[in-house]
Design a protein around this motif. Structure first.
Motif, PDB file in Angstrom:
ATOM      1  N   ASP A  57     -51.295 -25.087 -16.099  1.00  0.00           N
ATOM      2  CA  ASP A  57     -51.565 -25.621 -14.768  1.00  0.00           C
ATOM      3  C   ASP A  57     -51.649 -27.141 -14.876  1.00  0.00           C
ATOM      4  N   PRO A  58     -50.860 -27.872 -14.104  1.00  0.00           N
ATOM      5  CA  PRO A  58     -50.873 -29.337 -14.208  1.00  0.00           C
ATOM      6  C   PRO A  58     -52.221 -29.967 -13.840  1.00  0.00           C
ATOM      7  N   GLU A 103     -60.966 -19.266 -13.799  1.00  0.00           N
ATOM      8  CA  GLU A 103     -59.966 -18.203 -13.898  1.00  0.00           C
ATOM      9  C   GLU A 103     -58.699 -18.568 -13.132  1.00  0.00           C
ATOM     10  N   GLU A 104     -58.854 -19.253 -12.007  1.00  0.00           N
ATOM     11  CA  GLU A 104     -57.684 -19.717 -11.245  1.00  0.00           C
ATOM     12  C   GLU A 104     -56.854 -20.692 -12.087  1.00  0.00           C
ATOM     13  N   LEU A 105     -57.507 -21.669 -12.684  1.00  0.00           N
ATOM     14  CA  LEU A 105     -56.800 -22.678 -13.472  1.00  0.00           C
ATOM     15  C   LEU A 105     -56.216 -22.108 -14.758  1.00  0.00           C
ATOM     16  N   ALA A 106     -56.941 -21.200 -15.382  1.00  0.00           N
ATOM     17  CA  ALA A 106     -56.484 -20.605 -16.642  1.00  0.00           C
ATOM     18  C   ALA A 106     -55.411 -19.545 -16.419  1.00  0.00           C
ATOM     19  N   GLY A 107     -55.445 -18.907 -15.261  1.00  0.00           N
ATOM     20  CA  GLY A 107     -54.501 -17.833 -14.988  1.00  0.00           C
ATOM     21  C   GLY A 107     -54.898 -16.523 -15.640  1.00  0.00           C
ATOM     22  N   SER A 108     -56.116 -16.461 -16.176  1.00  0.00           N
ATOM     23  CA  SER A 108     -56.587 -15.228 -16.807  1.00  0.00           C
ATOM     24  C   SER A 108     -58.104 -15.140 -16.668  1.00  0.00           C
ATOM     25  N   VAL A 109     -58.638 -13.968 -16.944  1.00  0.00           N
ATOM     26  CA  VAL A 109     -60.065 -13.747 -16.761  1.00  0.00           C
ATOM     27  C   VAL A 109     -60.882 -14.414 -17.853  1.00  0.00           C
ATOM     28  N   SER A 110     -62.132 -14.623 -17.557  1.00  0.00           N
ATOM     29  CA  SER A 110     -63.078 -15.200 -18.510  1.00  0.00           C
ATOM     30  C   SER A 110     -63.063 -14.393 -19.797  1.00  0.00           C
ATOM     31  N   ARG A 129     -61.592 -33.806 -11.802  1.00  0.00           N
ATOM     32  CA  ARG A 129     -60.598 -33.404 -12.794  1.00  0.00           C
ATOM     33  C   ARG A 129     -61.137 -32.202 -13.547  1.00  0.00           C
ATOM     34  N   HIS A 130     -60.222 -31.397 -14.061  1.00  0.00           N
ATOM     35  CA  HIS A 130     -60.607 -30.228 -14.847  1.00  0.00           C
ATOM     36  C   HIS A 130     -60.014 -30.334 -16.237  1.00  0.00           C
ATOM     37  N   VAL A 131     -60.821 -29.948 -17.209  1.00  0.00           N
ATOM     38  CA  VAL A 131     -60.434 -30.029 -18.614  1.00  0.00           C
ATOM     39  C   VAL A 131     -60.538 -28.650 -19.241  1.00  0.00           C
ATOM     40  N   LEU A 132     -59.519 -28.294 -19.993  1.00  0.00           N
ATOM     41  CA  LEU A 132     -59.569 -27.118 -20.845  1.00  0.00           C
ATOM     42  C   LEU A 132     -59.972 -27.640 -22.217  1.00  0.00           C
ATOM     43  N   ALA A 133     -61.235 -27.455 -22.552  1.00  0.00           N
ATOM     44  CA  ALA A 133     -61.793 -27.953 -23.806  1.00  0.00           C
ATOM     45  C   ALA A 133     -61.703 -26.851 -24.855  1.00  0.00           C
TER      46      ALA A 133
END
Length: 173
Positions: free
Chosen positions: A118-119, A102-109, A67-71
């Protein structure tokens, strides 16, 4: 979750359209291109604690599930990876690789939004972030930021609220 439809082309355009559609209180701040929280906070003219620092973390749950988390933590805090691992009942935790983040965020670091479009990316915000009237973050661009009313952020982003900022010995990046 805001912005379920994909009507705009960039994460920036999508965010602005979503904020406008929801009647959010925000202002745009143009500045020299910068992605480091401490440096961009100075350019924007606010205390670093008011910045929403966004980090993407990979959590393994057992051997087969990732799983991926945007913290999202205050700009002057560090992320407690072990708290994120415990929150998801994980067996392993690490910062996501740059390409995956970057793929999950849709933007660069350095321009990751505190919103998940992103679901596959679960949004978790530390409660200490929410005590200020406004949050500041790069607007999926290195040269433009947003100051967003914290109430509107919580209403629109609908993050899971959990203590994930490091304290004392839990300090980690």
């Amino acid at each position: 979750m805001i912005g379920d439809e994909l009507t705009t082309t960039t994460p920036y355009d999508r965010l602005i359209a979503d904020l406008d559609a929801a009647g959010a209180r925000y202002r745009l701040i143009d500045h020299a291109p910068e992605g480091q929280t401490e440096l961009v906070s100075a350019l924007r003219g606010h205390d670093v604690s008011q910045a929403a620092k966004c980090l993407i973390v990979m959590v393994k749950v057992g051997k087969k599930q990732t799983r991926h988390v945007l913290a999202v933590v205050p700009g002057d805090a560090r992320l407690d990876l072990q708290a994120v691992k415990a929150l998801l009942d994980g067996t392993y935790v690490a910062f996501a690789g740059k390409d995956k983040a970057e793929e999950l965020a849709g933007s660069v670091s350095g321009t990751v939004l505190p919103f998940s479009y992103d679901p596959r990316l679960e949004l978790v915000a530390d409660p200490s972030l929410l005590g200020r009237p406004e949050l500041y973050f790069n607007a999926a661009r290195l040269d433009r930021s947003i100051a967003l009313a914290t109430e509107d952020y919580v209403r629109l982003a609908a993050p899971r609220i959990a203590p994930i900022a490091a304290t004392g010995e839990a300090l980690c990046r």
